[in-house]
Design a protein around this motif. Structure first.
Motif, short mmCIF file in Angstrom:
data_model
loop_
_atom_site.label_atom_id
_atom_site.label_comp_id
_atom_site.label_asym_id
_atom_site.label_seq_id
_atom_site.Cartn_x
_atom_site.Cartn_y
_atom_site.Cartn_z
N PRO A 74 0.81 -1.22 0.00
CA PRO A 74 0.00 0.00 0.00
C PRO A 74 0.84 1.27 0.00
N ALA A 75 2.02 1.21 0.60
CA ALA A 75 2.87 2.40 0.69
C ALA A 75 3.63 2.69 -0.59
N THR A 76 3.88 1.64 -1.43
CA THR A 76 4.75 1.83 -2.58
C THR A 76 4.05 1.74 -3.93
N ILE A 77 2.85 1.18 -3.99
CA ILE A 77 2.26 0.88 -5.29
C ILE A 77 2.04 2.14 -6.12
N GLY A 78 1.87 3.28 -5.48
CA GLY A 78 1.70 4.53 -6.22
C GLY A 78 2.92 4.95 -7.00
N ASN A 79 4.06 4.33 -6.73
CA ASN A 79 5.30 4.68 -7.44
C ASN A 79 5.57 3.78 -8.63
N ALA A 80 4.75 2.74 -8.83
CA ALA A 80 5.00 1.80 -9.93
C ALA A 80 4.75 2.47 -11.28
N THR A 81 5.49 2.05 -12.29
CA THR A 81 5.33 2.57 -13.64
C THR A 81 5.35 1.41 -14.63
N ALA A 82 4.97 1.70 -15.87
CA ALA A 82 4.96 0.68 -16.91
C ALA A 82 6.39 0.42 -17.37
N ALA A 83 6.89 -0.79 -17.12
CA ALA A 83 8.24 -1.15 -17.54
C ALA A 83 8.25 -1.51 -19.02
N TRP A 84 7.19 -2.15 -19.51
CA TRP A 84 7.07 -2.46 -20.92
C TRP A 84 5.62 -2.76 -21.30
N SER A 545 -6.47 -6.08 -30.25
CA SER A 545 -5.41 -7.06 -30.07
C SER A 545 -5.16 -7.26 -28.59
N GLY A 546 -4.60 -8.42 -28.25
CA GLY A 546 -4.20 -8.66 -26.88
C GLY A 546 -3.02 -7.77 -26.50
N ILE A 547 -3.04 -7.28 -25.27
CA ILE A 547 -1.99 -6.41 -24.76
C ILE A 547 -1.53 -6.96 -23.42
N VAL A 548 -0.22 -7.03 -23.22
CA VAL A 548 0.33 -7.34 -21.90
C VAL A 548 1.15 -6.13 -21.46
N ILE A 549 0.88 -5.63 -20.24
CA ILE A 549 1.61 -4.50 -19.68
C ILE A 549 2.25 -4.96 -18.38
N ALA A 550 3.52 -4.63 -18.19
CA ALA A 550 4.25 -4.96 -16.96
C ALA A 550 4.45 -3.70 -16.14
N TYR A 551 3.91 -3.68 -14.92
CA TYR A 551 4.08 -2.55 -14.01
C TYR A 551 4.96 -2.99 -12.85
N ARG A 552 5.97 -2.17 -12.54
CA ARG A 552 6.83 -2.46 -11.40
C ARG A 552 7.43 -1.18 -10.86
N LEU A 553 8.04 -1.27 -9.68
CA LEU A 553 8.70 -0.11 -9.09
C LEU A 553 9.96 0.21 -9.87
N PRO A 554 10.32 1.47 -9.96
CA PRO A 554 11.56 1.83 -10.66
C PRO A 554 12.77 1.18 -10.01
N ALA A 555 13.76 0.84 -10.83
CA ALA A 555 14.98 0.22 -10.31
C ALA A 555 15.66 1.15 -9.33
N GLY A 556 16.22 0.55 -8.26
CA GLY A 556 16.95 1.32 -7.27
C GLY A 556 16.08 1.91 -6.19
#
Length: 556
Positions: A74-84, A545-556
């Motif tokens: 809950p504390a970090t998910i707002g910082n996630a971005t689309a990696a690809w 078309s089918g779309i796959v999006i990967a969301y994750r926290l920025p590296a570091g």
């Protein structure tokens, strides 16, 4: 509410002309490495399972949760971005959208689309590894069931990728079938015969499958595995019979074909006496310790009688020597034949349509005039425990989540508790729930309202349901580390605080895909490798078309 900041679009990866990359290895710790796939990311003290989401519901219990996740919170998910972002169609929309949850295994993401493509992507970068078009014979091109050729999720087991082909049953020998591909190359290993036929049966006309397969061990021999594959008849067909098959995971042979309603039974509760229906279009949950699978069955098709195995969760033996036997049925709300609804059978409108000789368009629709409301268990069941009690629970189209004691003695009421979470309607409440950390999380419709329940008694965890919008919501829920995730037909990705339902993120995915993402889809989110893998559909209506999006926290 925290919102994700604008992220640069990662170029969509068209997969139109790929060559399979050969090669597979086994690391010293037993992990499989596939050429082109990403390496393991599990850190010291972490389970390798964090790298995986191998089944529709992650584990065989269909919890749709990732217990070891700690980065996303809950504390970090707002910082996630689309990696690809990866377009898994052909870029024209001719291949159709993605209608289920991506699968993550051995460093790759696997998914299928409505046009019959199965793809593997590098889980870290989204780069294509292989793409296989599952060709159907010419006679099957016009015989594809609802939703396209691949509707359910793929599943990875034993170095194979399994997918159910939604070919419709017809007079040419077509019917829904299972296909197995090599995990490393995408090469087709085998295609089963139609899953709703054997030496004595033929596919019923129009039978189809929207289910996801589940590969489970036969209890009594851990080296023996079967694939559970559900199928459904055309809605309302007075002779239509749904059910499931058990397919040999090694050879593709049909080892058991089981209809929800038996063909004959001494009690008269059988097909021979006019009982019909019981389609299976969700994914089973499996208890490895007891060897039983739990399968949601759909509504009855007769307008005057309802079999106990319809609108029910079926308990099915996957034990050696007793393979495929339905040993119990846990009934939810009934379509009709209650003291208040049975009088509707005498309605002249009901009598006029309760006749298989009338035109199919008049007969095959569910008929509220007869008290027939189509209250399937369309959402997949979850397995969890309340103390020492083994419980199976599922959301029913009636707008009720039911929890049943799977070991209740015969003749006793198996229901532990039930909770009304929404209204009923035939296209509603088919989004699979997630269970984790003592909670049950889902979305009910009409209205798109997210809910959280306590597993122990079904009481609400949240002060109120959380509105997500959208008239219909087929997208499943996923859970990890105090956050419940889903997305909707308007193209918004939602993250909710599982403690009280507070919205943490409501993010418009078109910002990342540069194309519309509003689509009526049953897609879902896999959580693995400290990443959310969203399986959705993009493009304009008629060219998606089918779309796959990967969301994750920025590296570091």
């Amino acid at each position: 509410m925290r919102r994700w900041g604008h992220v640069a679009l990662v170029a969509a990866l068209a997969l139109g002309a790929l060559v399979a990359i050969e090669g597979r290895g086994v690391a010293s710790d037993g992990a499989v490495t596939i050429a082109g796939c990403a390496p393991a990311v599990a850190r010291p003290g972490e389970s390798r399972q964090l790298d995986e989401w191998r089944n529709y519901g992650n584990d065989l219990a269909d919890t749709r949760s990732q217990p070891g996740e700690r980065d996303l919170s809950p504390a970090t998910i707002g910082n996630a971005t689309a990696a690809w972002v990866a377009d898994i169609g052909d870029g024209t929309g001719q291949t159709g959208g993605t209608n289920s949850t991506p699968i993550v295994a051995d460093g790759c993401v696997f998914a299928g689309n409505a046009g019959g493509d199965v793809v593997a992507l590098n889980a870290d970068t989204g780069a294509p590894v292989w793409k296989t078009r599952i060709a159907s014979p010419p006679s099957a091109q016009a015989a594809v069931g609802y939703g396209g050729l691949i509707v359910g999720a793929t599943v990875v087991s034993g170095r194979r990728v399994y997918a159910l082909l939604n070919e419709a049953g017809d007079a040419n020998g077509n019917g829904p079938r299972l296909v197995a591909l090599d995990e490393a190359t995408g090469r087709v290993l085998w295609r089963s015969q139609p899953i709703d036929s054997d030496a004595t049966h033929r596919p019923y006309p129009g039978d189809y499958t929207n289910a996801s397969p589940a590969v489970v061990p036969v209890r009594g021999s851990e080296d023996d595995h079967v694939v559970i594959t559900g199928f459904s008849p055309p809605e309302g067909d007075p002779n239509g019979q749904g059910g499931f098959s058990l397919i040999d995971a090694e050879t593709g042979a049909v080892r058991a074909l089981v209809h929800s309603i038996p063909e004959s039974d001494p009690s008269g509760l059988d097909q021979a006496h006019g009982y019909a229906g019981g389609g299976v279009w969700s994914t089973p949950a499996y208890d490895r310790e007891t060897g039983f699978a739990y399968i949601g069955a759909g509504n009855p098709f007769s307008k005057t009688k309802q079999h106990p195995n319809t609108n029910a969760i079926l308990k099915v033996s996957i034990n050696r020597g007793d393979l495929g036997r339905i040993v119990a049925a846990y009934r939810g709300n009934t379509d009709q034949y209650t003291s208040t609804l049975e009088v509707l059978q005498d309605n002249p409108v009901c009598a006029a349509t309760d006749n298989p000789a009338v035109p199919p368009a008049a007969y095959t629709f569910d008929d509220p005039a007869c008290g027939q409301f189509d209250l399937d268990f369309g959402a997949s069941p979850n397995l969890f425990r309340i103390g020492t009690t083994r419980v199976v629970g599922a959301l029913q189209k009636a707008g009720v989540y039911h929890a049943f004691d799977t070991q209740a003695p015969p003749g006793t009421n198996p229901e532990v508790w039930s909770k009304v979470v929404g209204g009923f309607c035939h296209p509603c409440n088919a989004a699979t729930t997630a269970v984790g950390d003592g909670g049950i999380f889902g979305v009910t419709t009409p209205g798109g309202l997210a809910f959280g329940l306590h597993q122990v008694d079904g009481t609400s965890k949240w002060p109120a349901e959380t509105p997500l919008g959208g008239g219909l919501h087929y997208e499943s829920m996923s859970y990890a580390n105090g956050v419940a995730y889903t997305f909707d037909t308007e193209g918004f990705l939602d993250a909710l605080d599982a403690a009280d339902g507070t919205p943490l993120v409501r993010w418009p995915m078109p910002v990342d895909t540069a194309e519309p993402m509003s689509a009526l889809t049953s897609g879902g989110i896999a959580i693995a490798r400290h990443t959310l893998y969203v399986g959705a559909s993009g493009g304009v209506p008629g060219a998606q078309s089918g779309i796959v999006i990967a969301y994750r926290l920025p590296a570091g």
